[in-house]
Design a protein around this motif. Sequence first.
Motif, mmCIF file in Angstrom:
data_model
loop_
_atom_site.group_PDB
_atom_site.id
_atom_site.type_symbol
_atom_site.label_atom_id
_atom_site.label_comp_id
_atom_site.label_asym_id
_atom_site.label_seq_id
_atom_site.Cartn_x
_atom_site.Cartn_y
_atom_site.Cartn_z
ATOM 1 N N ALA A 93 -16.947 28.108 -17.045
ATOM 2 C CA ALA A 93 -16.387 27.201 -16.042
ATOM 3 C C ALA A 93 -16.798 25.754 -16.322
ATOM 4 C CB ALA A 93 -16.844 27.619 -14.644
ATOM 5 N N ALA A 94 -18.034 25.571 -16.793
ATOM 6 C CA ALA A 94 -18.494 24.220 -17.138
ATOM 7 C C ALA A 94 -17.682 23.641 -18.288
ATOM 8 C CB ALA A 94 -19.979 24.258 -17.497
ATOM 9 N N TYR A 95 -17.355 24.496 -19.253
ATOM 10 C CA TYR A 95 -16.527 24.038 -20.375
ATOM 11 C C TYR A 95 -15.139 23.607 -19.895
ATOM 12 C CZ TYR A 95 -12.681 24.847 -23.587
ATOM 13 O OH TYR A 95 -11.503 24.739 -24.250
ATOM 14 N N HIS A 96 -14.515 24.416 -19.042
ATOM 15 C CA HIS A 96 -13.170 24.074 -18.576
ATOM 16 C C HIS A 96 -13.172 22.782 -17.757
ATOM 17 C CE1 HIS A 96 -10.856 27.391 -20.152
ATOM 18 N NE2 HIS A 96 -11.783 28.243 -19.748
ATOM 19 N N PHE A 97 -14.247 22.536 -17.033
ATOM 20 C CA PHE A 97 -14.401 21.264 -16.326
ATOM 21 C C PHE A 97 -14.347 20.117 -17.326
ATOM 22 C CE2 PHE A 97 -17.749 18.690 -13.705
ATOM 23 C CZ PHE A 97 -16.794 17.729 -13.390
ATOM 24 N N ALA A 98 -15.130 20.228 -18.402
ATOM 25 C CA ALA A 98 -15.174 19.163 -19.407
ATOM 26 C C ALA A 98 -13.840 18.997 -20.115
ATOM 27 C CB ALA A 98 -16.274 19.456 -20.424
ATOM 28 N N ASP A 99 -13.164 20.098 -20.388
ATOM 29 C CA ASP A 99 -11.929 20.028 -21.164
ATOM 30 C C ASP A 99 -10.766 19.452 -20.355
ATOM 31 O OD1 ASP A 99 -10.792 20.493 -23.743
ATOM 32 O OD2 ASP A 99 -9.640 22.153 -22.893
ATOM 33 N N ASN A 100 -10.940 19.402 -19.044
ATOM 34 C CA ASN A 100 -9.841 18.945 -18.203
ATOM 35 C C ASN A 100 -10.148 17.683 -17.403
ATOM 36 O OD1 ASN A 100 -7.487 21.109 -18.171
ATOM 37 N ND2 ASN A 100 -9.420 22.224 -18.343
ATOM 38 N N ASP A 101 -11.346 17.131 -17.571
ATOM 39 C CA ASP A 101 -11.714 15.925 -16.845
ATOM 40 C C ASP A 101 -12.445 14.973 -17.784
ATOM 41 O OD1 ASP A 101 -12.294 14.095 -14.752
ATOM 42 O OD2 ASP A 101 -14.277 14.988 -14.539
ATOM 43 N N HIS A 143 -20.282 15.530 -21.621
ATOM 44 C CA HIS A 143 -20.306 16.790 -22.372
ATOM 45 C C HIS A 143 -20.364 16.506 -23.873
ATOM 46 C CE1 HIS A 143 -18.909 21.034 -23.069
ATOM 47 N NE2 HIS A 143 -18.251 20.487 -24.083
ATOM 48 N N ASN A 144 -19.497 15.613 -24.344
ATOM 49 C CA ASN A 144 -19.469 15.285 -25.771
ATOM 50 C C ASN A 144 -20.664 14.435 -26.184
ATOM 51 O OD1 ASN A 144 -17.109 16.726 -26.160
ATOM 52 N ND2 ASN A 144 -15.781 14.942 -25.963
ATOM 53 N N LYS A 145 -21.170 13.618 -25.269
ATOM 54 C CA LYS A 145 -22.381 12.867 -25.566
ATOM 55 C C LYS A 145 -23.528 13.834 -25.853
ATOM 56 C CE LYS A 145 -26.401 10.629 -24.502
ATOM 57 N NZ LYS A 145 -27.719 11.215 -24.152
ATOM 58 N N GLY A 146 -23.583 14.926 -25.100
ATOM 59 C CA GLY A 146 -24.606 15.940 -25.345
ATOM 60 C C GLY A 146 -24.475 16.550 -26.731
ATOM 61 N N ILE A 147 -23.259 16.820 -27.151
ATOM 62 C CA ILE A 147 -23.023 17.321 -28.503
ATOM 63 C C ILE A 147 -23.534 16.310 -29.527
ATOM 64 C CG2 ILE A 147 -21.212 17.816 -30.217
ATOM 65 C CD1 ILE A 147 -19.574 19.033 -27.900
ATOM 66 N N MET A 148 -23.215 15.043 -29.297
ATOM 67 C CA MET A 148 -23.622 14.003 -30.244
ATOM 68 C C MET A 148 -25.122 13.741 -30.225
ATOM 69 S SD MET A 148 -20.775 13.687 -31.611
ATOM 70 C CE MET A 148 -21.177 12.422 -32.811
ATOM 71 N N ASN A 149 -25.824 14.142 -29.155
ATOM 72 C CA ASN A 149 -27.289 14.082 -29.171
ATOM 73 C C ASN A 149 -27.832 14.811 -30.395
ATOM 74 O OD1 ASN A 149 -27.756 12.580 -26.880
ATOM 75 N ND2 ASN A 149 -28.122 14.333 -25.554
ATOM 76 N N SER A 175 -12.931 18.085 -24.519
ATOM 77 C CA SER A 175 -14.161 18.628 -25.091
ATOM 78 C C SER A 175 -14.000 18.839 -26.590
ATOM 79 C CB SER A 175 -14.491 19.963 -24.419
ATOM 80 O OG SER A 175 -15.500 20.647 -25.125
ATOM 81 N N LEU A 176 -15.061 18.541 -27.342
ATOM 82 C CA LEU A 176 -15.073 18.829 -28.781
ATOM 83 C C LEU A 176 -15.340 20.297 -29.056
ATOM 84 C CD1 LEU A 176 -17.133 15.735 -29.978
ATOM 85 C CD2 LEU A 176 -14.774 16.249 -30.637
ATOM 86 N N SER A 177 -15.816 21.010 -28.050
ATOM 87 C CA SER A 177 -16.144 22.425 -28.210
ATOM 88 C C SER A 177 -15.222 23.270 -27.345
ATOM 89 C CB SER A 177 -17.600 22.689 -27.800
ATOM 90 O OG SER A 177 -17.791 22.348 -26.429
ATOM 91 N N THR A 178 -15.170 24.564 -27.638
ATOM 92 C CA THR A 178 -14.457 25.520 -26.785
ATOM 93 C C THR A 178 -15.376 26.713 -26.530
ATOM 94 O OG1 THR A 178 -13.473 26.721 -28.655
ATOM 95 C CG2 THR A 178 -12.205 24.893 -27.730
ATOM 96 N N TRP A 179 -15.246 27.301 -25.350
ATOM 97 C CA TRP A 179 -16.083 28.443 -24.973
ATOM 98 C C TRP A 179 -15.219 29.495 -24.294
ATOM 99 C CZ3 TRP A 179 -21.108 28.563 -26.499
ATOM 100 C CH2 TRP A 179 -21.641 27.358 -26.980
ATOM 101 N N GLU A 180 -15.458 30.760 -24.651
ATOM 102 C CA GLU A 180 -14.670 31.851 -24.083
ATOM 103 C C GLU A 180 -15.474 33.145 -24.105
ATOM 104 O OE1 GLU A 180 -11.231 32.123 -26.541
ATOM 105 O OE2 GLU A 180 -12.375 32.353 -28.394
#
Length: 427
Positions: free
Chosen positions: A249-257, A264-270, A302-307
Amino acid sequence: MNKEAAGGSSRIPGFHNWSVEQRIDRVASFAGLGPAERAQLAAPSNIDAQLAEHMVENFVTTIAIPVGIATNLRVDGRDVLVPMATEESSVIAAVGNSARQCHDTGGFTTSTSGTEMIAQVQLLDIPDPRRARLLILERQDEIAEICNACDPVLVRLGGGFRSLEVRLVDTPVGTMVITHIIVDTRDAMGANSVNTMAERLAPDLARWTGGTALLRILSNLADRRLVRARATWTCAAIGGEKVRDAMVAAYHFADNDPYRAATHNKGIMNGVSAVVLATGNDTRAVESGAHAFAAHTGRYRSLSTWEVTADGDLAGTIELPLAVGLVGGAVKIHPTARALLAIMQVATAEQLARIIAAVGLAQNFGAMKALATEGIQKGHMSLHAQNIAFAAGAAGDEVAIVSRRIIEQQTINEEAAGRVLAELRKR
């Protein structure tokens, strides 16, 4: 700091010709720095001052960024230790913890689209842009010869010109003809090579089309240099279905807002930027390319996907452009970067990029799990509290005691740490 003595003009002719010591003296005088601050600027580092002076202009000092090692990573069947340069608490711990939780399911599997970079040449003032586009495409073989002649060493190493694209970009000042030179840069990031090719080719493009050549430079949207990583975390390893579903659900939030996606992507870039920096590569190029790619569908995502997998586990994937190299620039001449690259035992730029993508996915897993369970602050603030205690003057065993008490008091700031430290020392 002697602010009363500060001042003067920032107009300093010939500053670049001065010795490092002279520059430090002038800066210290201008800013009214005290002896301790001046001594800090002059303090030695793990990079030779003469080398540093050749890396940047008007060199006066270096700033050290802590480098830690992320453990537990298994990438494409090989266990690796990954150096990460960052000033932010909990980043390295998150990668190691995330990697540990998927190590037994195979770790991270990666793939790449290659090592091609794009250089752009902008043409203006062309009355018939569509005809100009075809004229350029018809000369692809000639363009290949011009480009490859700019870097014979790259060609000998198996790289060089690969293909050509010509785009028509409509703007308020008219239609621009944009030529893309696509070059395989192999184990180099490639900026210098492709920029040289673009500058060499620009006058010919202008002559063939009757236009005016303006910008001639690479694109940091390196979408021909994509790297992908995937991993699976078992439902049991991450704490059950409730945690798994919360993370999805957290991923879908990021992918749609986009407001959430930015963080979310800043965390990836950390994670990504920490490895890029540790290896002497260009953090700004990688970051701009990643964020541009996150918007390549027309909106920022989002740069990532989760399922959820068929077995009920959590599967994550990431895809982003990663223009990194093992040769050229700071990568080649910075001794610490060379030593840190040696820790990773990578032989090609592709191997390095694959590991970086895996780190980005691991970082994303760690951040999402924390957000979906205890919140991001618990783990982050425990490490941050130690920094606060240290800043308040705590030393040795005092750091752990002060940080623990300000966490218990839920007053994690330097003033509270100072009070706790004073009480501790009275006893």
